[in-house]
Write an enzyme that holds these catalytic residues in place. Structure first.
Site, PDB file in Angstrom:
ATOM      1  N   ASN A 118       1.022  -1.383   0.202  1.00  0.00           N
ATOM      2  CA  ASN A 118       0.437  -0.202   0.312  1.00  0.00           C
ATOM      3  C   ASN A 118       1.072   0.811  -0.160  1.00  0.00           C
ATOM      4  OD1 ASN A 118      -2.021   2.210   0.693  1.00  0.00           O
ATOM      5  ND2 ASN A 118      -2.603   0.620   2.669  1.00  0.00           N
ATOM      6  N   ARG A 145      -2.537  -2.029  -3.657  1.00  0.00           N
ATOM      7  CA  ARG A 145      -3.840  -1.343  -3.347  1.00  0.00           C
ATOM      8  C   ARG A 145      -3.762  -0.353  -4.388  1.00  0.00           C
ATOM      9  NH1 ARG A 145      -5.011   3.419   0.484  1.00  0.00           N
ATOM     10  NH2 ARG A 145      -6.837   4.507  -0.198  1.00  0.00           N
ATOM     11  N   HIS A 193     -12.229   4.168  -0.773  1.00  0.00           N
ATOM     12  CA  HIS A 193     -12.398   2.972   0.524  1.00  0.00           C
ATOM     13  C   HIS A 193     -12.985   1.838   0.590  1.00  0.00           C
ATOM     14  CE1 HIS A 193     -12.070   7.690   2.119  1.00  0.00           C
ATOM     15  NE2 HIS A 193     -10.396   6.459   2.193  1.00  0.00           N
ATOM     16  N   ARG A 212      -7.578  17.845   3.300  1.00  0.00           N
ATOM     17  CA  ARG A 212      -8.809  18.011   1.360  1.00  0.00           C
ATOM     18  C   ARG A 212     -10.445  18.610   1.929  1.00  0.00           C
ATOM     19  NH1 ARG A 212      -9.370  12.077  -0.670  1.00  0.00           N
ATOM     20  NH2 ARG A 212      -7.461  11.425   1.097  1.00  0.00           N
ATOM     21  N   GLU A 257      -7.249  -3.329   6.004  1.00  0.00           N
ATOM     22  CA  GLU A 257      -8.176  -3.576   3.590  1.00  0.00           C
ATOM     23  C   GLU A 257      -6.455  -3.671   3.577  1.00  0.00           C
ATOM     24  OE1 GLU A 257      -7.162   0.520   5.053  1.00  0.00           O
ATOM     25  OE2 GLU A 257      -8.592   1.891   3.430  1.00  0.00           O
TER      26      GLU A 257
END
Ligand code: ADP
Length: 351
Positions: free
Chosen positions: A12, A71, A159, A219, A337
């Site tokens: 990742n 990922r 996600h 963000r 994840e």
């Protein structure tokens, strides 16, 4: 001599960090893991991604690595499930860089460096968008003219590997909850909310890019699109300036003027820190209600991600703001994840 364990290396990669975990291909038990951070920053021992991957490959020497699985944040309309990486796949994924500038180029850089230093290793990509495939078009469309919608400008959601991880864990640990109307809030440096029923994504707060929906560490989340026109037309801000504002200067950092980090903001006595945390909680509560409309209710709210799993201040604020709702179960669940990627790619290796 004993033979080495067959293993899958899950990677990742971010803008200045690489997280990896080695899984046994036999039973997916974790064999090794680490996170290399501050790559290229001044004073850091690791000055390049190539150096980081050389360190990772050294760490994985005790295992027989059969494949690497990365990922990748955006699969666009190209990929709905993990894929074996070929030059064509790279080309397609690179065409999506502009839709995920904080992640996609770094994910692809990791694949390129691995190919350079380990050319015979098969590589796979697994996508954060894949979990959201199959939404009713009413949830994925933007109210734009047809020719723009036909260009593939639509909502995707991200996600997904985190949402899949939560659903898999719920299926295993709380099977009675699995078919229900669940709202999962992934609250980390990036943040989004997903409406899930029967383990399937119905709607999500993120869109074409990872800017839509909740405000995040740096963000903006959703804002009036007219504001962007104003910045460009009246303030002569360039696209690069606007992009920098939306991706790097906004969110909790922009609101507080102090930090993008919830832990740091929670420890601050500055009123602007409290305002940023309250604003974030309000937006989470508001977007939970939006997802409830898509789902037709909510039987459980599940918080995950670094903020969702750890911040009592944020969780209590969200619960207070949603206390007008009929009873629902409120849960905290750690996401994984890397485990989602390992499960998905192991399936693919069987074929
Ligand atoms: P990423 O999206 O980069 O994987 P994480 O999921 O690790 O990020 O989430 C990072 C966020 O979680 C930061 O805002 C951090 O402050 C917050 N966080 C982590 N631990 C705690 C804690 N104990 N209390 C409050 N916030 C925390």
């Amino acid at each position: 001599m004993t033979s080495l364990t067959d293993a899958l290396l899950v990677i990742n990669a971010g803008s200045s960090s690489v997280k990896y975990r080695v899984f046994s291909l036999n039973d997916l038990s974790p064999l090794a893991a680490d996170k290399i951070t501050r790559i290229g920053e001044s004073g850091s021992a690791v000055q390049s991604f190539k150096q980081a991957f050389e360190l990772i490959l050294k760490d994985t020497q005790p295992f027989n690595i059969k494949a690497a699985a990365h990922r990748v944040v955006h699969g666009g309309t190209f990929y709905h499930a993990p894929v074996f990486v070929t030059p064509e796949v790279i080309k397609n994924l690179a065409s999506l860089n502009g839709f995920a500038p904080l992640h996609q180029p770094h994910n692809l850089q990791a694949i390129a460096i691995m190919a350079e230093i380990f050319p015979d290793l098969p590589q796979f990509a697994d996508f954060d968008t894949a979990f959201h495939v199959g939404h009713d078009p009413v949830y994925d469309a933007y109210a734009l003219p047809e020719y723009l919608r036909n260009m593939g400008l639509r909502r995707f959601g991200f996600h997904g590997l985190s949402y899949q991880s939560i659903c898999d864990q719920i299926k295993r640990d709380r099977p009675e909850l699995y078919p229900k109307k669940l709202i999962i809030a992934h609250l980390g440096n990036g943040a989004s909310i997903c409406a899930v029923e029967n383990g399937k994504s119905i709607d999500s707060t993120m869109g074409l890019t990872a800017l839509e929906g909740l405000p995040m560490g740096t963000r903006s989340g959703s804002i009036d699109p007219g504001l962007l026109l104003f910045l460009g037309q009246e303030q002569n801000q360039s696209f690069d300036d606007i992009s920098d504002i939306l991706y790097h200067q906004s969110g909790l950092l922009g609101l507080s003027g102090i930090s993008n980090d919830v832990k740091e903001l929670s420890a601050s006595s500055n009123p602007s820190a409290a305002f940023a945390l309250d604003y974030f909680s309000h937006k989470v509560a508001q977007h939970v209600c939006m997802m409830m409309s898509s789902l037709g209710g909510m039987e459980a709210l599940i918080l995950t991600g670094g903020i969702g799993e750890n911040s009592n201040i944020i969780r209590k604020n969200i619960e207070k703001r949603l206390s007008f709702l009929p009873t629902f179960e409120s849960l905290i669940w750690p996401t994984d994840e890397e485990n989602s990627i390992a499960r998905n790619v192991k399936e693919l290796l069987k074929i």
